[in-house]
Motif scaffolding. Structure first.
Motif, PDB file in Angstrom:
ATOM      1  N   THR A  67      12.821  10.243   8.650  1.00  0.00           N
ATOM      2  CA  THR A  67      12.407   9.782   9.983  1.00  0.00           C
ATOM      3  C   THR A  67      11.581   8.502   9.885  1.00  0.00           C
ATOM      4  N   PHE A  68      11.164   8.146   8.670  1.00  0.00           N
ATOM      5  CA  PHE A  68      10.554   6.851   8.385  1.00  0.00           C
ATOM      6  C   PHE A  68      11.506   6.095   7.454  1.00  0.00           C
ATOM      7  N   GLY A  69      12.757   5.957   7.922  1.00  0.00           N
ATOM      8  CA  GLY A  69      13.815   5.439   7.076  1.00  0.00           C
ATOM      9  C   GLY A  69      13.603   4.020   6.594  1.00  0.00           C
ATOM     10  N   HIS A  70      12.719   3.273   7.252  1.00  0.00           N
ATOM     11  CA  HIS A  70      12.453   1.889   6.836  1.00  0.00           C
ATOM     12  C   HIS A  70      11.536   1.822   5.627  1.00  0.00           C
ATOM     13  N   LEU A  71      10.918   2.943   5.250  1.00  0.00           N
ATOM     14  CA  LEU A  71      10.008   2.947   4.105  1.00  0.00           C
ATOM     15  C   LEU A  71      10.743   3.378   2.839  1.00  0.00           C
ATOM     16  N   PRO A  72      10.573   2.675   1.738  1.00  0.00           N
ATOM     17  CA  PRO A  72      11.079   3.163   0.452  1.00  0.00           C
ATOM     18  C   PRO A  72      10.387   4.476   0.077  1.00  0.00           C
ATOM     19  N   ALA A  73      11.085   5.290  -0.665  1.00  0.00           N
ATOM     20  CA  ALA A  73      10.568   6.614  -1.011  1.00  0.00           C
ATOM     21  C   ALA A  73      10.918   6.961  -2.456  1.00  0.00           C
ATOM     22  N   VAL A  74       9.953   7.477  -3.190  1.00  0.00           N
ATOM     23  CA  VAL A  74      10.183   8.007  -4.536  1.00  0.00           C
ATOM     24  C   VAL A  74       9.667   9.436  -4.549  1.00  0.00           C
ATOM     25  N   PHE A  75      10.520  10.368  -4.963  1.00  0.00           N
ATOM     26  CA  PHE A  75      10.107  11.764  -5.074  1.00  0.00           C
ATOM     27  C   PHE A  75       9.622  12.033  -6.491  1.00  0.00           C
ATOM     28  N   VAL A  76       8.508  12.751  -6.583  1.00  0.00           N
ATOM     29  CA  VAL A  76       7.821  12.922  -7.864  1.00  0.00           C
ATOM     30  C   VAL A  76       7.697  14.417  -8.166  1.00  0.00           C
ATOM     31  N   PRO A  77       8.439  14.930  -9.145  1.00  0.00           N
ATOM     32  CA  PRO A  77       8.389  16.363  -9.460  1.00  0.00           C
ATOM     33  C   PRO A  77       7.220  16.710 -10.377  1.00  0.00           C
ATOM     34  N   ASN A 117       0.857  -1.179   0.000  1.00  0.00           N
ATOM     35  CA  ASN A 117       0.000   0.000   0.000  1.00  0.00           C
ATOM     36  C   ASN A 117       0.897   1.233   0.000  1.00  0.00           C
ATOM     37  N   LEU A 118       0.715   2.097  -0.983  1.00  0.00           N
ATOM     38  CA  LEU A 118       1.572   3.266  -1.154  1.00  0.00           C
ATOM     39  C   LEU A 118       0.959   4.490  -0.501  1.00  0.00           C
ATOM     40  N   ALA A 119       1.785   5.267   0.164  1.00  0.00           N
ATOM     41  CA  ALA A 119       1.355   6.556   0.704  1.00  0.00           C
ATOM     42  C   ALA A 119       1.638   7.650  -0.325  1.00  0.00           C
ATOM     43  N   ILE A 120       0.696   8.541  -0.473  1.00  0.00           N
ATOM     44  CA  ILE A 120       0.900   9.747  -1.280  1.00  0.00           C
ATOM     45  C   ILE A 120       0.922  10.928  -0.317  1.00  0.00           C
ATOM     46  N   VAL A 121       2.043  11.624  -0.274  1.00  0.00           N
ATOM     47  CA  VAL A 121       2.170  12.836   0.553  1.00  0.00           C
ATOM     48  C   VAL A 121       2.414  13.986  -0.412  1.00  0.00           C
ATOM     49  N   SER A 122       1.522  14.953  -0.413  1.00  0.00           N
ATOM     50  CA  SER A 122       1.550  15.964  -1.467  1.00  0.00           C
ATOM     51  C   SER A 122       1.514  17.382  -0.922  1.00  0.00           C
ATOM     52  N   ALA A 123       2.201  18.257  -1.639  1.00  0.00           N
ATOM     53  CA  ALA A 123       2.201  19.689  -1.336  1.00  0.00           C
ATOM     54  C   ALA A 123       1.255  20.451  -2.250  1.00  0.00           C
ATOM     55  N   TYR A 124       0.279  19.756  -2.824  1.00  0.00           N
ATOM     56  CA  TYR A 124      -0.624  20.400  -3.777  1.00  0.00           C
ATOM     57  C   TYR A 124      -1.350  21.603  -3.186  1.00  0.00           C
ATOM     58  N   ASN A 125      -1.372  22.676  -3.919  1.00  0.00           N
ATOM     59  CA  ASN A 125      -2.393  23.723  -3.803  1.00  0.00           C
ATOM     60  C   ASN A 125      -2.506  24.389  -5.160  1.00  0.00           C
ATOM     61  N   ALA A 182       5.494   1.896   1.239  1.00  0.00           N
ATOM     62  CA  ALA A 182       6.381   2.776   0.485  1.00  0.00           C
ATOM     63  C   ALA A 182       5.638   4.091   0.345  1.00  0.00           C
ATOM     64  N   ALA A 183       6.349   5.145  -0.029  1.00  0.00           N
ATOM     65  CA  ALA A 183       5.709   6.454  -0.121  1.00  0.00           C
ATOM     66  C   ALA A 183       6.188   7.205  -1.352  1.00  0.00           C
ATOM     67  N   LEU A 184       5.278   7.969  -1.923  1.00  0.00           N
ATOM     68  CA  LEU A 184       5.613   8.894  -3.002  1.00  0.00           C
ATOM     69  C   LEU A 184       5.409  10.306  -2.483  1.00  0.00           C
ATOM     70  N   TYR A 185       6.421  11.138  -2.670  1.00  0.00           N
ATOM     71  CA  TYR A 185       6.420  12.496  -2.129  1.00  0.00           C
ATOM     72  C   TYR A 185       6.316  13.485  -3.281  1.00  0.00           C
ATOM     73  N   LEU A 186       5.238  14.273  -3.262  1.00  0.00           N
ATOM     74  CA  LEU A 186       4.938  15.193  -4.348  1.00  0.00           C
ATOM     75  C   LEU A 186       5.203  16.614  -3.873  1.00  0.00           C
ATOM     76  N   GLY A 187       6.270  17.214  -4.349  1.00  0.00           N
ATOM     77  CA  GLY A 187       6.595  18.582  -3.964  1.00  0.00           C
ATOM     78  C   GLY A 187       7.686  19.127  -4.851  1.00  0.00           C
TER      79      GLY A 187
END
Length: 610
Positions: free
Chosen positions: A169-179, A69-77, A149-154
Motif C-alpha cells: 500500500t506504500f508501493g512507491h517505497l523500496p522495501a527489503v525484508f529481513v529474516p 531515511n530508512l523506516a524500520i518496521v518490526s514484529a519484535y517481541n 525506503a523501509a526494512l520489514y522485520l518479521g
C-alpha cells in the motif's frame, strides 16, 4: 531455457485478468516516484516533531533532502522464539545506514502472535485476522511520510503476509525484508510426531509430552519444521525481497548479523536517492506472484498461502485464484522433503543446498520467471548464490552443483514427485484445497460416511471415548473466517494419524484451516462458501456417504441431486465465539471477511480492487 508452456499460459491469464486493476495500482504509485523525498513534504513543525529525539548528527542529515531515511518496521517481541532475535536488528541497521551517509528510524512495531502457542485455544480465532491488523499497523508506521525506503522485520505465519500487504500500500517505497532465521535443530521431527501420537492415545502423560516439546522448541529462531513461517521466508527469497540465501541462516551468528547490516545498505542503494531506485510496486508483479506459487509447490509449502498469496496479490492489483495454483501444481515437480513432508528440518534443507539450489533447478527447467525485478537488481539468477563470510567480509558464491542430500533435496530432472501435491477440490460441496505432499497414494481416495462436528474439541472428545474406530470423513464446519476467524485445526492431526495408522480410512473436510503443517491424513480445507454463509458444507448430515478424491479433485456428498438441492443449510449459535481473549474487538473483521479463495481479508482495498 524457454518457459514451460503452462507457466507461460497461467501467467498470461493472470496478466489479462488483472489488466485494469494492476494498471490502476501502478498509476497511483508511479505518480509518487522520484518526487521530493517524503519528509520534504512536511512542514517545519511536522519535521521537528519527527526528529526531536534523534542524535544531533542524524538531525543534520534529516534536514538534507538528498539523504535517505530508512523506516524500520518490526514484529519484535521476546515471548516468541522467531521474533526474539529481532531485538538486536535496529541498532545494526542504524549503524549500517550511518556508514552509508543515511539515517534510519524505528517507524513502528506490529503485533506478532504464534499459532504454536494458540493452537487449539480460543486465541487462535484471532490469528488469521492478525494479518490484517499487521497490514494496518504497517500503514500507520509509514504514515508519517518520513521515509525513503523501509526494512520489514518479521518471520512467522501472518506477520510476513501482513507486512507485505502493508508495504504494497506504500508501493512507491523500496522495501527489503529481513529474516531472523530458524533455531538450531532439536529433537527429530519423527520422534516429536510419535510422542504426540502417544499422548493422544493416553500412553504418556503431560510431563513427558512437555519435555519432548521443549526439546523440539528449545531456543531463539523460527520453528524448524516447514510450516507457514518458513514458507514465508522461502517466498520472500524467491520473490526477490530478501538478500539472496538469507532465509535460513540461524540467528545469533556472525553471518546473520552481516546479512542484516547488508540489508540496510541495500535499502539505501535502492531508495530514490540511491544508485538503483527499486520501489516495491515494481518488484511484486504478476511474474513475481507466479514465482511465489511455484516456490510454494516445489518445496511442499504451507496451505495457508493459498489464502495469503491471494491477499498479497490483490494488494498489488493482481488477481489470482485456486485454479492457478492447481494448474501450476500439475507441472511443478516436488524438489524438497522437509517435515511434515519428510523427516528433515529446514536446517537440513539449507545444508543440502537450500533455496539457491531450488531456484537454480527451477530456472533451468523453465519453471520460474528469471526476468523479474529484485532488491538486488534485475534478474533472479543472482538468487542461485549463497552468502558466506570471507575473513569477515560478506560474499556470495554459486550454489552447490548438486544436492548434498538427495533424500531432502533433488534436481528437477529427478524429483520426489512430478507434481507439487496441491490440488483444487470441486464438487457439490463447493471449492476447497488439498495438500498431498505427505499423504501416501493409498490414502488419497477416501469414500466413507460423514461424521459432522461443529467444533474440533468435539472430534477429540469422540476420539477419547473410542467412538471413531471406523472409516469416516470428519466434517468440521462453522470454522470459516466469518464464523470464528478461520482457526487452524492442526490439533486434530495426532488423533487422526493414530486412526489412520490403525488401518482405518479417514479424511477431514472443513471450511477452516489445517495449517502449514498439514500432514499425512487427507484434508480438504478452506471449503468455500463457508457454512455460516450458507455454504453446502452446512447441508452435510451424519451418515452421508462422502468422497474425497485427491487424485481427480472430487469433493462430493454422494446423495441424490434432488435430495441434496432440497436440503436446508444448518445453522448454529456462534455467540460463544464472539467474546473472550479479545474476540469482542474483532466483530467487524468477522462481519466483513472475504471468502477463503479471495484471501479472507477483512478490509476492502482501494479502487483498483473494485
Amino acid at each position: 531455457m524457454a518457459l514451460h508452456p503452462v507457466l507461460a499460459a497461467v501467467t498470461d491469464r493472470i496478466v489479462e485478468r488483472s489488466r485494469g486493476t494492476r494498471a490502476a495500482y501502478l498509476a497511483r504509485h508511479r505518480a509518487a516516484y522520484r518526487q521530493k523525498v517524503e519528509r520534504s513534504q512536511l512542514g517545519c513543525t511536522n519535521l521537528a516533531h519527527a526528529f526531536a529525539a534523534m542524535p544531533a548528527q542524524d538531525k543534520i542529515l534529516l534536514k538534507e533532502a538528498s539523504r535517505p531515511n530508512l523506516a524500520i518496521v518490526s514484529a519484535y517481541n521476546d515471548m516468541l522464539s522467531a521474533h526474539q532475535p529481532l531485538a538486536a536488528f535496529p541498532a545494526w541497521i542504524k549503524q549500517a545506514a550511518q556508514s552509508a551517509g543515511a539515517t534510519a528510524q524505528f517507524a513502528g512495531g506490529v503485533p506478532a502472535m504464534c499459532d504454536g502457542v494458540t493452537q487449539g485455544q480460543d486465541g487462535m480465532e484471532l490469528s488469521l485476522f492478525s494479518r490484517d491488523v499487521i497490514a494496518m499497523a504497517t500503514a500507520v508506521a509509514l504514515s508519517h511520510q518520513m521515509f525513503d525506503a523501509a526494512l520489514y522485520l518479521g518471520v512467522c505465519d501472518k506477520i510476513v503476509p501482513g507486512l507485505l500487504i502493508g508495504a504494497l500500500t506504500f508501493g512507491h517505497l523500496p522495501a527489503v525484508f529481513v529474516p531472523a532465521g530458524p533455531m538450531t535443530t532439536g529433537m527429530s521431527n519423527d520422534e516429536k510426531a510419535k510422542t504426540r501420537q502417544l499422548f493422544a492415545q493416553g500412553k504418556i502423560g503431560r510431563a513427558q509430552l512437555l519435555e519432548a516439546e521443549s526439546k523440539s522448541y528449545h531456543g531463539p529462531g523460527t520453528c524448524t519444521f516447514y510450516g507457514t513461517a518458513n514458507s514465508n521466508q522461502m517466498l520472500m527469497e524467491i520473490m526477490g525481497l530478501h538478500l539472496p540465501g538469507s532465509a535460513f541462516i540461524n540467528p545469533n551468528t556472525p553471518l546473520r548479523e552481516a546479512l542484516t547490516y547488508e540489508a540496510a545498505l541495500r535499502a539505501v542503494a535502492i531508495s530514490a536517492q540511491g544508485e538503483r531506485f527499486t520501489p516495491i510496486a515494481e518488484v511484486i508483479d504478476e511474474k513475481a506472484i507466479v514465482n511465489g506459487i511455484v516456490g510454494l509447490l516445489a518445496t511442499g509449502g504451507s496451505t495457508n498461502h493459498t489464502l495469503h498469496l491471494v491477499a498479497i496479490a490483490r494488494a498489488a492489483g493482481i488477481h489470482i485464484n485456486w485454479d492457478d495454483f492447481s494448474e501450476l501444481s500439475a507441472v511443478v515437480p516436488l524438489l524438497a522433503r522437509v517435515y511434515p513432508n519428510g523427516k528433515a528440518d529446514v536446517n537440513h534443507f539449507h545444508a543440502a543446498g537450500g533455496m539457491a539450489l531450488v531456484i537454480r533447478e527451477l530456472l533451468g527447467a523453465g519453471l520460474l520467471h528469471g526476468d523479474v525485478n529484485t532488491v538486488m537488481g534485475p534478474g533472479l539468477e543472482q538468487y542461485t548464490q549463497e552468502p558466506f563470510l570471507d575473513d569477515g567480509a560478506l560474499v556470495w558464491r554459486d550454489a552447490a552443483s548438486a544436492s548434498h542430500d538427495p533424500d531432502v533435496l533433488r534436481p528437477a530432472a529427478d524429483p520426489f514427485s512430478a507434481d507439487g501435491g496441491l490440488k483444487l477440490m470441486t464438487g457439490n460441496l463447493g471449492r476447497a484445497i488439498i495438500k498431498v505432499s505427505a499423504v501416501k497414494p493409498e490414502h488419497r481416495v477416501i469414500e466413507a460416511p460423514a461424521l459432522v462436528f461443529d467444533d474440533q474439541n468435539a472430534v477429540l472428545d469422540a476420539f477419547k471415548r473410542g467412538e471413531l474406530t471406523r472409516d469416516f470423513v470428519a466434517v468440521i464446519r462453522f470454522q470459516g473466517p466469518r464464523a470464528n476467524g478461520m482457526p487452524e485445526l492442526h490439533k486434530l492431526t495426532p488423533a487422526l494419524s493414530v486412526l489412520q495408522d490403525q488401518g482405518l480410512r479417514v479424511a477431514l473436510v472443513t471450511d477452516g484451516r489445517m495449517s502449514g503443517a498439514s500432514g499425512k491424513v487427507p484434508a480438504a480445507i478452506h471449503v468455500s462458501p463457508e457454512a455460516v454463509s450458507g455454504g453446502a458444507i452446512a447441508r452435510v448430515r451424519n451418515g452421508d456417504l462422502m468422497r474425497v478424491d485427491a487424485d481427480t479433485g472430487e469433493l462430493a456428498v454422494l446423495v441424490p441431486a434432488a435430495e441434496w438441492a432440497a436440503r436446508e443449510a444448518a445453522s448454529i449459535d456462534l455467540s460463544h465465539k464472539q467474546h473472550g481473549v479479545g474476540r469482542e474487538l474483532f466483530a467487524v473483521f468477522r462481519q466483513n471477511a472475504d471468502a477463503a479463495e479471495a484471501g479472507a481479508a477483512s478490509f476492502r482495498l482501494p479502487d483498483w480492487q473494485e
